[in-house]
Design an enzyme around this catalytic site. Structure first.
Site, PDB file in Angstrom:
ATOM      1  CG  HIS A  91      -0.260  -0.005   2.533  1.00 49.42           C
ATOM      2  ND1 HIS A  91       0.203  -1.164   3.106  1.00 49.42           N
ATOM      3  CD2 HIS A  91       0.058   0.992   3.387  1.00 49.42           C
ATOM      4  CE1 HIS A  91       0.768  -0.874   4.269  1.00 49.42           C
ATOM      5  NE2 HIS A  91       0.691   0.428   4.453  1.00 49.42           N
ATOM      6  CG  HIS A 117       4.517   5.762   5.139  1.00 47.21           C
ATOM      7  ND1 HIS A 117       4.707   5.698   6.507  1.00 47.21           N
ATOM      8  CD2 HIS A 117       3.247   6.218   4.976  1.00 47.21           C
ATOM      9  CE1 HIS A 117       3.605   6.079   7.128  1.00 47.21           C
ATOM     10  NE2 HIS A 117       2.711   6.401   6.215  1.00 47.21           N
ATOM     11  CG  HIS A 119      -0.206   8.189   2.396  1.00 45.03           C
ATOM     12  ND1 HIS A 119      -0.990   7.060   2.440  1.00 45.03           N
ATOM     13  CD2 HIS A 119       0.530   8.184   3.537  1.00 45.03           C
ATOM     14  CE1 HIS A 119      -0.745   6.399   3.560  1.00 45.03           C
ATOM     15  NE2 HIS A 119       0.174   7.063   4.244  1.00 45.03           N
ATOM     16  CB  VAL A 216      -3.019   2.060   7.098  1.00 40.27           C
ATOM     17  CG1 VAL A 216      -2.552   2.867   5.905  1.00 40.27           C
ATOM     18  CG2 VAL A 216      -1.923   1.956   8.153  1.00 40.27           C
TER      19      VAL A 216
END
Length: 269
Positions: A91, A117, A119, A216
């Site tokens: 993801h 990370h 998005h 998440v």
């Protein structure tokens, strides 16, 4: 609980979620799949907060809702180079530091940097504006509580951190998306020494802060969010690379905006 009194408390859900979602193949961002964000709270009994939580993230940072608190102080961060790996979690693409990569300090508590990370598009919006990319830097204090620093990006000049990660992955100068797509979804890939200080925050150090959740599953609440106000730039090729690398391809990996439910949102300065 008033936000400014939040302390570093034990949270067992935080411990196993620092590096991986519970089952990264069991949820998606596509509603038509039946495993999209509206269904997360029904997929797994441990993910009830995704449906019933009242401190959920992301949110819209609307000026009319924001309270200015000058005593929050500048964002204190002390990062340093450390060994790191990169992993395609299905993801998202995540850089994980294996050594001591430094920390940030909030209300006198140190939160160690663990990973970052991306998005795309951004998860948080500012006055209703959704940007092309959002970086999350995940930190944890000694008791297990999480603090996430967020930076949003618009299209423009390439981002320095992503450019350095590209070179460290393959060591040759090709287009970024070829490098990131080469990251095996099931394996960590060594990056060598990565300096989180290469992540640019902006000189003003202005930011928003509120109490929210992981974005998440299992959407665990109690996460201290700091969203840097300065909008940085990223190239279209870099965003394309990140989107192509994850299982969703060109689909977004951003959770929709969640209700504020009366929470205070602070701004410094």
């Amino acid at each position: 609980m008033h936000f400014t009194s939040v302390q570093c408390v034990q949270g067992e859900n935080f411990l196993f979620l620092v590096n991986n979602a519970d089952d990264e193949s069991s949820f998606t961002y596509e509603e038509k799949s039946g495993k999209g964000p509206r269904s997360w709270g029904e997929i797994n009994p441990h993910w009830q907060a995704c449906k019933n939580g009242t401190l959920q993230s992301p949110i819209d940072l609307l000026d009319q809702r924001v309270q200015v608190l000058s005593h929050l102080g500048r964002l204190n961060r002390d990062y340093k180079p450390a060994p790191a790996t990169v992993k395609n979690r299905g993801h998202d693409i995540t850089v994980m530091w294996k050594g001591e990569a430094g920390e940030i300090k909030i209300n006198g508590t140190e939160y160690k940097l663990l990973q970052c990370h991306w998005h795309s598009p951004s998860e948080h919006t500012i006055n209703g504006t959704r940007y092309e990319l959002e970086l999350h830097l995940v930190h944890k204090c000694s008791q297990g509580n999480l603090a996430v620093v967020s930076i949003v990006y618009k299209y423009g000049r390439p981002d320095r951190m992503l450019s350095k990660v590209r070179r460290q992955i393959c060591g040759i100068d090709e287009q970024l998306f070829h490098h990131i797509k080469s990251v095996d979804p099931k394996q960590d890939k060594e990056l060598g020494i990565v300096n989180p200080g290469d992540i640019k925050f902006g000189s003003s150090r202005k930011y928003y802060r509120y109490l929210g959740s992981l974005t998440v599953p299992p959407c665990t609440e109690g996460v201290i969010w700091t969203i840097v106000q300065k909008v940085r730039t990223v190239s279209k090729e870099q965003v394309r690379a990140l989107r192509e690398a994850v299982h969703d391809g060109f689909e977004a990996n951003a959770r929709p905006i969640q209700p504020l439910d009366g929470r205070p949102v602070y701004q410094y300065p």
